[in-house]
Scaffold this active site. Structure first.
Site, PDB file in Angstrom:
ATOM      1  N   ARG A 192      -4.475   2.418  26.500  1.00  0.00           N
ATOM      2  CA  ARG A 192      -5.370   1.306  26.127  1.00  0.00           C
ATOM      3  C   ARG A 192      -6.766   1.635  26.640  1.00  0.00           C
ATOM      4  NH1 ARG A 192      -8.212  -2.766  27.666  1.00  0.00           N
ATOM      5  NH2 ARG A 192      -7.925  -2.162  29.835  1.00  0.00           N
ATOM      6  N   LYS A 210     -15.005   7.581  35.458  1.00  0.00           N
ATOM      7  CA  LYS A 210     -14.886   6.686  36.620  1.00  0.00           C
ATOM      8  C   LYS A 210     -15.150   7.442  37.915  1.00  0.00           C
ATOM      9  CE  LYS A 210     -13.263   2.548  35.142  1.00  0.00           C
ATOM     10  NZ  LYS A 210     -13.512   1.194  35.628  1.00  0.00           N
ATOM     11  N   ASP A 282      -6.794   1.725  32.497  1.00  0.00           N
ATOM     12  CA  ASP A 282      -6.539   1.631  31.056  1.00  0.00           C
ATOM     13  C   ASP A 282      -5.085   1.893  30.689  1.00  0.00           C
ATOM     14  OD1 ASP A 282      -9.061   0.805  30.624  1.00  0.00           O
ATOM     15  OD2 ASP A 282      -9.801   2.631  29.702  1.00  0.00           O
ATOM     16  N   ASN A 460     -15.250  -4.437  26.270  1.00  0.00           N
ATOM     17  CA  ASN A 460     -15.889  -3.140  26.064  1.00  0.00           C
ATOM     18  C   ASN A 460     -15.198  -2.386  24.934  1.00  0.00           C
ATOM     19  OD1 ASN A 460     -17.825  -3.181  28.240  1.00  0.00           O
ATOM     20  ND2 ASN A 460     -16.132  -2.947  29.659  1.00  0.00           N
TER      21      ASN A 460
END
Length: 619
Positions: A192, A210, A282, A460
Site C-alpha cells: 500500500r 524515509k 506502507d 498522499n
C-alpha cells in the site's frame, strides 16, 4: 572538561578518551571527528560513495591516498561543491528527463540519486541545506512516482531484499549486509504505497526515501540505516504480467504463510542487531494493525502510517484548537468528522480518542465520552452499529442508531449529509480519494458551529488530497484552517491576506520518534512516547502563528523540530522507566539530565555530513 564531567558524569576512562580527541560532549558524532582508516587507495576510494570527497580532497590527502593526478588540481570547499552541484542541477534538469512522461520532479530525483551514488556526504549536505526544496523530491509526493517507475530507475542496489523464496535463509542473509551496527531500519512489503496501492518490490523506494529523511532531519548516521523490502508477491496484475518486473511474479502470500515470513525477518534482524529500531511503512490496512500489535511489546518498532500519521494529525488538531483562540485542553469539545477508515484513519481516531480521554481524567468514563466526538464515514457512508461485517478496528467508532436518528442521520449517510447535520469543528480526510471533499461537502461545512473550522486533506500523494487549499478557502471562507499531507502553495486571498497551507507531514515526527527511542535506549516505543512527540510538535508554534492559521512549522526548521521531539520522547521514556541509556550514557546518568541537558545530549548525537580525515593502512 570539568563542565562536561559535571553534566554527563561519564567514567574517568571515557573522559580521558574524549579529552584525547579534544571534543566536548559528544557520542555518536565522535566517529565523524576521528580519522577513518581505509584499506583502499586511488580510484577505489573515488568509486566508494561513503568515502569519496570529490574535489574536496586536500593535497595532503591526495598524496597520502595516491589520488594526485586523479582529480582536477583545484581543491574546492564544501560551499563551492554545493554551489557547483546546484548550478549543474539547474542546467541538467531538462536533460535528465526521460521522455514526455517524466516530470521535472523526477528529473531532480534522478540527479540527486546520481550524487548519492558517488558522494554520500555531499548528497546529505545538499539535502540538509535545501531541505524545503528537496524533501518533496526524496519523499512525498515525488517518491510515489519513483516507486511506480522504480523498475526502470533501478541502477544499483540500495538496501536489502527478503522474499518468500528466502524462507529458512533469513538468519544467514542478514550477515550479508556489511555494517556491524544498524540503528534504523525502514521496512515495507509494498502492499500500500502512499495512496497508489500494491507496487510490489518497487515499494523499496519509500523505505529509501524515509531513511534519507532520518539522516537529514534526525542526524542518524547514514552508514547505520538500512532500507528493506519484504517481497511476498504482488496482487497487481500489471506487474504480474510485466516481463521486466524485478520482484516475485506470484500472488501475495496470506494468512499464516505471510506471518511466518514476517516473523522470520523480525527474528533475523533483531538477532544480528539487538538494538535496532524498525519502522513499518506502507503495509496494507489488513496487516498494519495486526503486525503492530504482534510485535510492539517485544521489539523496538512502530508503524508510521498508524502511529506517525496519528501523531502529526493530533498535533494539527490541537493546533486548530489554538487557532480558534482556545486552550488545547478544550480539544475534547471538538466535533470531528473523519473520512476514511483504513489503517491511517483508525490510527488517528484511536490516538485522538486517547488524547481527549487523558484530558478528561484518563478513566473509563472519559474514554467513553471521548468516543462520542467522532463520526466516521467510509466508502459505504456513515459507519453505525447497523453496519454488517464491520471491521473490528472501526467497531468502537460506530455510531448508535438511536443517537444518529435524533441527528437526522442513518447508516450509510453520505459525507455531505453527515457534515450538514453534525456541523463539525473539523473535517479530517484520510481516504486516499482525491477530490472527496466536493463543493457540496465544503458548502455543508460552512454551517459549522465553529468560528474557525478546520480542514485536514491528509491523503498522499498530492493527487489524492481530498481537496485543494484554493477550494477550501474559496468555498468555506478565508477563516478556515487548512492542512494537507502533501505540499501545496499558500493561497493569495487578496487585500494582503494569505491563506496558509499547512503540510501535516509525517517527517515532523517519525525522525524524532526514532532518534529519541535510540538515544533513550527504551525497549519499546510506548503510547506515552508517541503522545509526548505529538504534544511537543503541537506546542512548537507561537500564539501569533497559530492565530494566523499556521499550525505546522516550516520544513526548513526540521533539524530543530526533530531535536525537540526527540528530547520529549527521551523525557517520556525516563518518566515511564523505559530508558536504558545509549552507549556511555547509561540509564542512571540519563535520568539525572535536566530538560536543557537532554536537548544538548540529543544535539551532540546528531550526525552532520562532514568529510572525515582518511588514512590508508595496508590489510
Amino acid at each position: 572538561m570539568s563542565n562536561f564531567n559535571r553534566q554527563i558524569r561519564l567514567s574517568s576512562s571515557v573522559i580521558r578518551s574524549l579529552y584525547d580527541y579534544r571534543i566536548s560532549r559528544s557520542f555518536t558524532t565522535i566517529e565523524g571527528h576521528r580519522p577513518t582508516i581505509l584499506h583502499k587507495q586511488g580510484l577505489d576510494i573515488l568509486h566508494d560513495p561513503w568515502f569519496n570527497k570529490g574535489t574536496a580532497f586536500t593535497m595532503t590527502e591526495r598524496d597520502r591516498l595516491e589520488l594526485r593526478g586523479l582529480l582536477p588540481p583545484n581543491v574546492m570547499s564544501n560551499e563551492q561543491q554545493i554551489d557547483r552541484f546546484m548550478a549543474d542541477l539547474k542546467r541538467l534538469e531538462v536533460n535528465a528527463r526521460d521522455g514526455p512522461s517524466d516530470t521535472n520532479s523526477l528529473a531532480k530525483w534522478r540527479i540527486l540519486n546520481r550524487l548519492h551514488d558517488r558522494n554520500e556526504t555531499m548528497y546529505y549536505k545538499v539535502l540538509i541545506a535545501k531541505i524545503e526544496e528537496y524533501a518533496p523530491i526524496v519523499y512525498t509526493p515525488t517518491v510515489g512516482l519513483v516507486c511506480q517507475k522504480y523498475g526502470g530507475l533501478f541502477r544499483r542496489p540500495r538496501g536489502m531484499y527478503f522474499s518468500a523464496a528466502d524462507r529458512g535463509e533469513m538468519m544467514s542473509m542478514v550477515y550479508n549486509w556489511p555494517a556491524d551496527q544498524v540503528d534504523m531500519i525502514v521496512v515495507t512489503d509494498g502492499s500500500r504505497i502512499l495512496g497508489l496501492g500494491d507496487l510490489g518490490v518497487q515499494g523499496i523506494g519509500i523505505a529509501i526515501g524515509k531513511l534519507d529523511l532520518y539522516v537529514a532531519a534526525a542526524g542518524i548516521n547514514p552508514q547505520r540505516v538500512l532500507p528493506i523490502m519484504i517481497d511476498v508477491g504482488t496482487n497487481n496484475e500489471v506487474l504480474l504480467k510485466d516481463p521486466l518486473y524485478l520482484g516475485l511474479q506470484q500472488h501475495r502470500l496470506d494468512g499464516d504463510e505471510y506471518l511466518a515470513v514476517i516473523d522470520e525477518f523480525m527474528e533475523a534482524v533483531f538477532t544480528r542487531w539487538p538494538h535496532v529500531i524498525v519502522q513499518f511503512e506502507d503495509f496494507q490496512s489488513k496487516w498494519a494493525f495486526k503486525l503492530l500489535q504482534r510485535y510492539r511489546n517485544s521489539y523496538r518498532m512502530f508503524n508510521d502510517d498508524v502511529q506517525g500519521t496519528a501523531g502529526v494529525a493530533i498535533a494539527g488538531l490541537l493546533g486548530a484548537v489554538r487557532a480558534q483562540g482556545k486552550p488545547m485542553i478544550d480539544f475534547p469539545k471538538q466535533k470531528i468528522v473523519v473520512a476514511g477508515a483504513g489503517s491511517a484513519g483508525i490510527g488517528v481516531l484511536n490516538a485522538a480518542r486517547k488524547t481527549m480521554a487523558r484530558m478528561l481524567g484518563n478513566n473509563e468514563l472519559a474514554y467513553e465520552s471521548a468516543g462520542s466526538q467522532f463520526w466516521v464515514v467510509d466508502a459505504n457512508g456513515l459507519v453505525t452499529e447497523e453496519r454488517e461485517n464491520i471491521d473490528d478496528d472501526a467497531k468502537p467508532f460506530a455510531r448508535k442508531t438511536k443517537e444518529i436518528g435524533r441527528q437526522g442521520l442513518k447508516e450509510g449517510a453520505s459525507l455531505a449529509e453527515v457534515v450538514r447535520e453534525v456541523k463539525p469543528d473539523v473535517l479530517l480526510g484520510l481516504s486516499a480519494v482525491g477530490g472527496l471533499f466536493s463543493k457540496e461537502v465544503l458548502e455543508a461545512l460552512k454551517g459549522s458551529t465553529s468560528t474557525r473550522p478546520a480542514i485536514f486533506a491528509m491523503s498522499n500523494p498530492t493527487t489524492n488530497a481530498e481537496c485543494t487549499p484554493e477550494e477550501a478557502f474559496s468555498i468555506v471562507g478565508e477563516n478556515v484552517v487548512y492542512a494537507s499531507g502533501s505540499p501545496f502553495a499558500d493561497v493569495d486571498l487578496g487585500n494582503g491576506h494569505i491563506g496558509h497551507c499547512n503540510q501535516g507531514n509525517n517527517m515532523y515526527l517519525f525522525p524524532g520518534i526514532g532518534l529519541g527511542t535510540l538515544l533513550s535506549g527504551s525497549r519499546i516505543v510506548s503510547d506515552g512516547m508517541l503522545q509526548a512527540a505529538a504534544e511537543c510538535l503541537a506546542g512548537y508554534m507561537t500564539e501569533e502563528e497559530v492565530l494566523k492559521g499556521i499550525i505546522y512549522p516550516s520544513i526548513s526548521s526540521i533539524r530543530d523540530i526533530t531535536k525537540q521531539v526527540a528530547a520529549a520522547v527521551i523525557s517520556e521514556a525516563i518518566e515511564e522507566d523505559l530508558a536504558e541509556g545509549y552507549r556511555e550514557m547509561d540509564a542512571r546518568e540519563l535520568c539525572k539530565l535536566n530538560k536543557d541537558e537532554i536537548i544538548s545530549y540529543v544535539e551532540d548525537n546528531m550526525w552532520n555530513p562532514e568529510y572525515p580525515t582518511l588514512i590508508y593502512k595496508k590489510d
